[in-house]
Every structure is written in C-alpha cells, then in structure tokens.
Design an enzyme around this catalytic site. Sequence first.
Site, PDB file in Angstrom:
ATOM      1  N   LYS A 193      -9.516  -7.414   3.734  1.00  0.00           N
ATOM      2  CA  LYS A 193      -8.745  -6.145   3.991  1.00  0.00           C
ATOM      3  C   LYS A 193      -7.966  -5.966   2.591  1.00  0.00           C
ATOM      4  O   LYS A 193      -7.211  -7.025   2.154  1.00  0.00           O
ATOM      5  CB  LYS A 193      -7.551  -6.443   4.723  1.00  0.00           C
ATOM      6  CG  LYS A 193      -6.574  -4.972   5.115  1.00  0.00           C
ATOM      7  CD  LYS A 193      -5.868  -5.252   6.306  1.00  0.00           C
ATOM      8  CE  LYS A 193      -4.866  -3.952   6.594  1.00  0.00           C
ATOM      9  NZ  LYS A 193      -3.939  -3.511   5.427  1.00  0.00           N
ATOM     10  N   CYS A 217      20.183  -5.733 -25.570  1.00  0.00           N
ATOM     11  CA  CYS A 217      20.976  -6.216 -26.562  1.00  0.00           C
ATOM     12  C   CYS A 217      20.574  -5.285 -27.786  1.00  0.00           C
ATOM     13  O   CYS A 217      19.411  -5.048 -28.243  1.00  0.00           O
ATOM     14  CB  CYS A 217      20.607  -7.572 -26.979  1.00  0.00           C
ATOM     15  SG  CYS A 217      21.037  -7.994 -28.535  1.00  0.00           S
ATOM     16  N   CYS A 230      19.026  -9.949 -33.027  1.00  0.00           N
ATOM     17  CA  CYS A 230      19.271 -11.066 -32.115  1.00  0.00           C
ATOM     18  C   CYS A 230      18.381 -12.260 -32.068  1.00  0.00           C
ATOM     19  O   CYS A 230      16.922 -12.074 -32.234  1.00  0.00           O
ATOM     20  CB  CYS A 230      19.294 -10.561 -30.778  1.00  0.00           C
ATOM     21  SG  CYS A 230      19.550 -11.543 -29.425  1.00  0.00           S
TER      22      CYS A 230
HETATM   23  S1  IVH Z   1     -11.119   0.482   7.541  1.00  0.00           S
HETATM   24  C1  IVH Z   1      -9.767   3.508  10.676  1.00  0.00           C
HETATM   25  N1  IVH Z   1     -11.399  -1.576   5.804  1.00  0.00           N
HETATM   26  O1  IVH Z   1      -5.983  -0.986   5.769  1.00  0.00           O
HETATM   27  C2  IVH Z   1     -10.316   2.817   9.839  1.00  0.00           C
HETATM   28  N2  IVH Z   1      -9.412  -0.549   5.881  1.00  0.00           N
HETATM   29  O2  IVH Z   1      -4.229  -0.869   7.491  1.00  0.00           O
HETATM   30  C3  IVH Z   1      -9.368   2.263   8.583  1.00  0.00           C
HETATM   31  N3  IVH Z   1      -7.687  -1.252   4.213  1.00  0.00           N
HETATM   32  O3  IVH Z   1      -5.688   2.614   6.000  1.00  0.00           O
HETATM   33  C4  IVH Z   1      -9.823   1.710   7.526  1.00  0.00           C
HETATM   34  N4  IVH Z   1      -9.289  -2.956   3.427  1.00  0.00           N
HETATM   35  O4  IVH Z   1      -6.136   1.596   3.632  1.00  0.00           O
HETATM   36  C5  IVH Z   1     -10.718  -0.521   6.607  1.00  0.00           C
HETATM   37  N5  IVH Z   1     -12.022  -3.301   4.533  1.00  0.00           N
HETATM   38  C6  IVH Z   1     -11.233  -2.350   5.041  1.00  0.00           C
HETATM   39  C7  IVH Z   1      -9.978  -2.399   4.625  1.00  0.00           C
HETATM   40  C8  IVH Z   1      -9.040  -1.263   5.001  1.00  0.00           C
HETATM   41  C9  IVH Z   1      -7.977  -2.228   3.414  1.00  0.00           C
HETATM   42  C10 IVH Z   1      -6.760  -0.511   4.369  1.00  0.00           C
HETATM   43  C11 IVH Z   1      -6.967   0.800   4.551  1.00  0.00           C
HETATM   44  C12 IVH Z   1      -6.240   1.315   6.074  1.00  0.00           C
HETATM   45  C13 IVH Z   1      -5.203   0.201   6.367  1.00  0.00           C
HETATM   46  C14 IVH Z   1      -5.112   0.040   7.689  1.00  0.00           C
END
Ligand code: IVH
Length: 676
Positions: free
Chosen positions: A115, A424, A429
Amino acid sequence: MTDSISKRVEDLRKELEHHEYLYYVLDRPEISDADFDRLTRELRDLEDAHPELRTPDSPTQRVGGRPREGFVKVPHSSPMLSLDNALNEQELREFDARVRSLLKAAPYEYVAELKLDGLSMAAHYLDRRLDKAVTRGDGRVGEDVTENARTIRSLPLHLRTNELSGDAFEVRGEVVMQRRSFERLNEERETAGLSRFANPRNAAAGALRALDPSVTAARQLDYFTYFLLRDGRPALATHWESLEALKAAGFKVNPHRHKCRDFADLLKFIQDWDEKRHTLPYETDGVVAKINSVEQQEQLGWTAKAPRWAIAFKYPARQASTLLENIEVQVGRTGALTPVAHLKPVNLSGVTVSRATLHNEDEIARLDLEIGDTVLVERSGDVIPKIVRVVERGTSRHPFRMPRRCPVCGGHIIRQEGEAASRCVNTNCPARLRESLLHFASRHVMDIDGLGDALVDQLLNRGLVHSIADLYDLKIDQLLDLERMGKKSATKVIQNIDTSRSRPLSRLINGLGIPFVGERTAQLLADHFGSLDDIMNARPETLQDVNEIGPKVAESIRQFFAEERNRELVERLRAAGLVFAAQKQRKATGPLTGLTFVLTGTLPTLKREEAKARIEEAGGKVAGSVSTKTSFVLAGEDAGSKLEKAQELKIPVVNEEQFLAMLAEQHHSTARNKES
Ligand code: IVH
C-alpha cells in the site's frame, strides 16, 4: 520535403521514450544523463524549427503547459472508492471469513500488493496516447490535472504495446514522492524560509495540484499503476493479468506483489514487508489484499465506501510517548531559526530518540505544544522523528517563545509576512557561517572529508575562517595549533580542501547555498548554462529557460548574485582555482566558436550525433533549419530540402571531409569563414 526530418523526429521520439522507460520505470538506464539531454535538445530544436511535427505525446511536451487559474472538474467513469482497513491479524481474518462465506466456499486467491502512501489518480488513454489525468477528488468527481501529470516521467505519454487494443481505457494508481525528493524539497523550502511538508504524501498532493506545471515537474513525482479499466470496469479477467498487461504497456507496476497460495501466504507477505518496507525509496503504510478473479470481485461487490473484495492491512506506526523537556533554537545557513524538541530518551523499535524537529513556530502552535507536556513521537522510515500530538498536558507546562534576539550572535530576529520561519538578520552571524561551511564541505556537495562540526567550530572560534573562500587559504601550520590535529590529519584536511577545487560546477553551485537551489537544480543550471558566469549574468527570464525552473527560483538566483558579498565570494573562489565551467561544456570555445551549423543527409563516417557533438565541443551550435543565421550546412548523401534552401540563401555547404578539416584548424577566425 520534410520527410527525412519527420523521420528523424520520429526516431528521436522512439529513442527518448525508450530511455525514459529504462530510467524512470525500470530504473535501469543505459545512457548517461548528458546523452539523454543531448537527444532531447535535438528533438526540441527540430520541433521548434518545424512546429507542425510537434505532437502532444512527444517527450519534449512533458512540461509544456502554462500556469492556470484552477482545475476543471471531471466525473469518474466509476467511483474511485477507498479501502476498508484491517489494523491487526484478527481483523484480517474476519475479512477473510466474510469473503469465504460470501463466495459460498468456492476457491479464491488473493493478490497482495504494497500500500503506497500517496494519492490516487486516474489516467485515461485514447488511441494509445495519454488523454486525461484526473485526481480522486471526492471519489465521484475529480480534477483534471493532465498538464501536471505529464511531468511525471514514469507515466507513459504513449504506450509501448498494442496489446491494450480498443480505443479507450483507463488506468488507476498511486502518485508518490520518493523520500529523496521529499527530503530535498523540504531542505530547499527550509532554506527559503517556507514551511516544511509533514510527509511525502502531502508534498505529492501539493505538487499534483500546483497551478504551475513546472512546480510539479520540479517535485519529481512517481506513479505506480494498479488498475486497468475499460468503461469503468476491469479490462481483464484477473487482477494479476491486469498488472502484467500494465507492465507490458510500459507502466510502472510495483514489483513487490505476490499471488498468495492461501491465507497463511498472505500473512507471510505482510510479515516479510513489515521491516523491509523501510528500505524502499518511497513510503508504504501497509499491504493491500485483493481478490484476483474479477468475476468473484463482482460477486462480492461494493459498499458505499469500499469494495468487499479488497482490504488494506495497516502496519502499526512506530510511536511512543515521552516528556518534552525543552525546546532549543538552532540557526540554519540562511539564518532561519528552527525549534528542536529535547525529549526524555525513549526507545522506538530499537532506536533511542531524544530529539525531534519542530520546524517552526506555526508547527508548535498547531500542536498546541508546551514545555513539560507528554507527547507522542513517531519515527517513520528513516526520516527524522516527529511529534504527532500532545498526549497529556504537563501540570507545570510553560509556553515556548521564539527569542527576540539570535541565540548565537544576539542579532535581530524578524519574521517576514508570508514566511513560516523567523530569521536572524545578521548576514555575518557565525551560526550562518558555520552551517554554510558544513553544507559546503558535506559529502554531496564539495565532499571535503575531515571538515566536520568539530573542525569548523575551531576554525570559527580561532577566527581562521570568515568566509567559505577562506578555506582555500588555510595552511597546514594554522591547523597544527588546533585540538586533536596532528601533522598527518592536518596535511590530509588541507589536501582534501585542495582536491575539492576540481569538483564539478554543479557541486559548486549547490555549495554556494542559493535559496531554492539544491542538488538537482544546481545540476540543471550547470548543464544548461555550462558556466557559473553565464548563470550569474543571466536574467530571470533566461533562467526560466531551464526546464523545472520557475519564476520563484529564478528570482532567488538573481537576488543571490545581486548581493555584493556573494559576488565577492564568487570572485575569491575563482581566484582559488575552483571549476567555473561544466565539464561537458555546452558553450565551449574552439575552432567553430560563433558558427551555426545545419546538418542534412547521411555523412560517410560520422553519425549525426557524433557530428553534432563535435560541433558543440568545438564551440559551434547546431540548428534545425537553414536560415540567414546559418554559417554552414554540413551535407551528406540524400540531403534534401535543407540543401536547396542553403543554395537559395547562398549559405556555404561543406562535406564531411571539409568539416573535419575545419575542426582540425587551430586558430580559426570567424571573419575568414564568412568569406568562404
Ligand atoms: S486499491 C477501490 N491498491 O489507498 C480500490 N489502493 O486506503 C482502492 N493505495 O485510495 C484502491 N496503494 O489511494 C489500492 N496497491 C494499492 C494501493 C492503494 C495505495 C491507496 C489508494 C486508495 C487508498 C485506500
């Protein structure tokens, strides 16, 4: 008539696209930056001379857009929803149990992905070309940020394969800012007295929504895709296939993903990445598990907020609470005062933390922080620990006040309107000089080994150094008197200072400490202008010819060199023999200085690139089309319309042999050439 030109334009485009892909998507460059720039320049010159050949997906068009007033709202093809979170293993098991029961015991498979901590964006392609990029917005309607998105080099303007056939499709993914770009940005903002961004995500969000695309470009965003849609629905039968298709089409797809055999396999992926994720160049805050089969995804469906076929497992933040014992003020190299929190030492996943940055007064006010409070401290990745919030107010808490006088020199402190930092005002300085020297000597700048805090402090205390330039006058004997300085180490430091004279121009520019000019901007300036004098004398409009340099940075550079003290410093550094010209000099002087060439046709031995490089190395210029300003046309076989134009305008035409003879000529006079 422009057949050969349009062929060349097309070839250059293909070549540049290929190298962009290698560099930005695969992170595996095959040519040097200088060669890449040269190809870009050739393409830009040709497009300037033949605007009809310019296309919106040309690699030169990444930063073409002008600043705007605002963004146009665009509805999404299907909602861009969020994800439900699982904060521990138990919640993840509950999610899995729900999936199993909804799928009525049919077999299913998860794809696990990292993520990424950024913001999501949709990109629409029409006929293999980037058509539109839209932010998530409220999930139903986003904002058209196409011009800004074009500056993201890992987002293809044009697709590599035909596999994604059909007219229109959409990709969705995450815009992130790499840690390195984030640190650099904050450093530059701090130098300029602006507030820091709290994290890369905020910085990325600001960049993506900047009104001026050159601001977005300078922030160096990155884009990872994770969805491939057609008419708002997944384009292929499984999520995994979509990721593979995206990769084949030239998109950047995060390589750290895994098709899980079973739930235990998913847990293992999550555990594996808990620590490992901190070694990645971008921030991740969890793992997303998605049901692989699109048919099953549709069976599971969506709630109003999130899909039922995916979940985000969030790693717990590395946080702990401790006592805020004191707030001390440090003075930086531009005079900016930074409050630093002194904490009762606390262990945060194996690292003892006793300091946290507070950035500026606004940050302290935002946190409603007072000395004596118990605070929550967080360490994310390798960034400096920060205070998240007050956990408990101290019984004898007392507020922090920014000093009225500089804690180092006693000079006046001012805070200008619109600036986050107090400064400053004393340009002499010692704290500013100290920080400037440390910056100048640091590894990424002039790399003077041995010139660290301890030595700099002594040099200042003894009055041996009053300016950066004084470093180059230091003698071994002077150092011998200092603490912990034997003959050997003194000799070594002087040697290191001496060696630093030959550091490339870009490092020297960075070392000067011009507000807003960090490592990358310094490199761009050096590449573009080729000499410090040309940068110093450039007008702000000319400075803005450099890709990624906007009005603010240009003005900052102008102001810096307008100051007498800084010009004096530059002159002393020149006298000390530092490098004032870029190694690959663009404006070299040589037998062809002052001459403009136009190339046409195929030469017997030299490739076009080589001929161009030879001309530039010898001080000449290469233009894309023949005009009265052309000095010579260098023509080979199958020369086309340019040759005709040259004859029409009576511009001298030379062949390769004559050209090589011109290069060999040592003392060439421009006047004589005009006659030939
Ligand atoms: S899937 C409906 N895959 O996390 C599906 N999201 O908390 C949503 N994000 O809005 C997206 N890495 O901005 C997906 N590998 C990943 C992701 C990811 C980051 C973010 C994305 C989403 C948010 C949700």
